[in-house]
Design an enzyme around this catalytic site. Structure first.
Site, mmCIF file in Angstrom:
data_model
loop_
_atom_site.group_PDB
_atom_site.id
_atom_site.type_symbol
_atom_site.label_atom_id
_atom_site.label_comp_id
_atom_site.label_asym_id
_atom_site.label_seq_id
_atom_site.Cartn_x
_atom_site.Cartn_y
_atom_site.Cartn_z
ATOM 1 N N ASP A 159 0.803 -1.231 0.000
ATOM 2 C CA ASP A 159 0.000 0.000 0.000
ATOM 3 C C ASP A 159 0.838 1.286 0.000
ATOM 4 O OD1 ASP A 159 0.915 -0.587 2.547
ATOM 5 O OD2 ASP A 159 -0.801 0.309 3.551
ATOM 6 N N GLU A 242 11.861 -4.097 12.153
ATOM 7 C CA GLU A 242 13.000 -3.562 11.396
ATOM 8 C C GLU A 242 14.252 -3.555 12.260
ATOM 9 O OE1 GLU A 242 10.163 -1.971 12.076
ATOM 10 O OE2 GLU A 242 9.160 -1.410 10.195
#
Ligand code: UDP
Ligand code: MN
Length: 302
Positions: A159, A242
């Site tokens: 997205d 991350e």
């Protein structure tokens, strides 16, 4: 003395002949120019192809899941990636089975792709603080470890919005490259902080003890780093995917290579697609059952 008498007719004849000769010469010149142009264009194209083949491939891992906005997001993304040469798209559905709609979209794109699926095992489902799209991203990493030796890995959510210049820039990644991500969290941007050309920290609204306060869209990794750390994977904890992954890859701040002109420009945005109402067959009026609407809804609900 010989007198040559030049008649009007002769002058006209010479003029006509000269004009023909001139026209023929001009045509020849134009043909020659066209030929040269064609040749040089072909040389540029050949040169580009040779260069592109020599470029390291970019492997994009995209986790995706079924929802009303999925096909709009994935169409936009695929048509962005279609502009990028030497790219391999690894699409991993968060599902028990791969779907036909996603496969058809991948085939239509003409891109080299790998279509996989993986979902969260049941034992994790009730646990709090679980990250999204972890098991499918992990499946993409597993495939890469087994099937790709060299190149650059980038995690690209379905997205987000991508400027194709980002993909060209990340090809030079030696270890890990980093760059700003726009439209994210309360600051509206997440960026490495660069001083004298080096990353010295992160400008990001969510620090929370993270050594690498970056978004998934804010870094790319050379596959050498992945292969040098065969057990490194994405952790499960929400908001630490991350940071955890980069730590497990034994990356240090000084290893980070700033892109996007020293992190002064945004080339990727954390856009979110607005969720409209869900199309349902019940929305069709009985009096319209003999119209296109039935097929339209059927196609949307596949
Ligand atoms: N995703 C997924 N399974 C989920 C939720 C998300 O595979 O249950 C994927 C999603 O398609 C996207 C990425 O994970 O590519 C990040 O999800 P999302 O965009 O919802 O997260 P946000 O932008 O809110 O961080
Ligand atoms: Mn998102």
């Amino acid at each position: 003395m010989v007198r040559v008498s030049v008649t009007k007719g002769m002058v006209v004849a010479v003029l006509v002949l000269e004009s023909f000769y001139l026209l023929a010469s001009l045509k020849k010149l134009a043909d020659l120019e066209e030929e040269c142009e064609g040749k040089s264009q072909k040389a540029v194209a050949d040169n580009r192809q040779v260069k592109e083949e020599a470029w390291p491939p970019i492997y994009i891992i995209t986790p995706t899941y079924k929802r009303t906005t999925q096909i709009a997001d994935m169409t936009r993304m695929s048509q962005t990636l279609m502009h990028v040469p030497n790219l391999h798209w690894i699409v991993v559905e968060d599902a028990l089975k791969t779907s036909d709609v996603v496969r058809e979209l991948l085939v239509r794109s003409g891109l080299p792709f790998t279509h996989l699926c993986a979902t969260m095992p049941d034992e994790y489902k009730d646990k709090p603080m679980m990250g999204k799209g972890v098991f499918n991203r992990r499946e993409g990493i597993r495939w890469l470890r087994e099937n790709a030796r060299e190149g650059v890995l980038y995690f690209a959510d379905d997205d987000n919005s991508y400027d194709i210049r980002l993909f060209e820039q990340m090809r030079t990644t030696r270890k890990v490259s980093v760059f700003p991500v726009g439209m994210i969290l309360s600051l509206g941007v997440s960026s490495p902080i660069i001083r004298d050309g080096k990353v010295v920290g992160f400008h990001d609204a969510f620090q929370a003890g993270r050594k690498f306060a970056v978004d998934m869209a804010g870094f790319a990794i050379n596959l050498r780093v992945l292969h040098a750390n065969p057990d490194a994977t994405i952790p499960l904890r929400l908001s630490y995917l991350e940071d955890g992954f980069l730590r497990r890859l034994r990356i240090e701040l000084e290893d980070l290579e700033p892109l996007a002109w020293g992190c002064t420009q945004v080339l990727v945005w954390h856009t979110k697609t607005h969720r409209p109402g869900t199309p349902k067959m019940e929305h069709i009026a009985h009096t319209d059952f003999d119209t296109n609407l039935v097929e339209l809804y059927n196609n949307m609900l596949r």
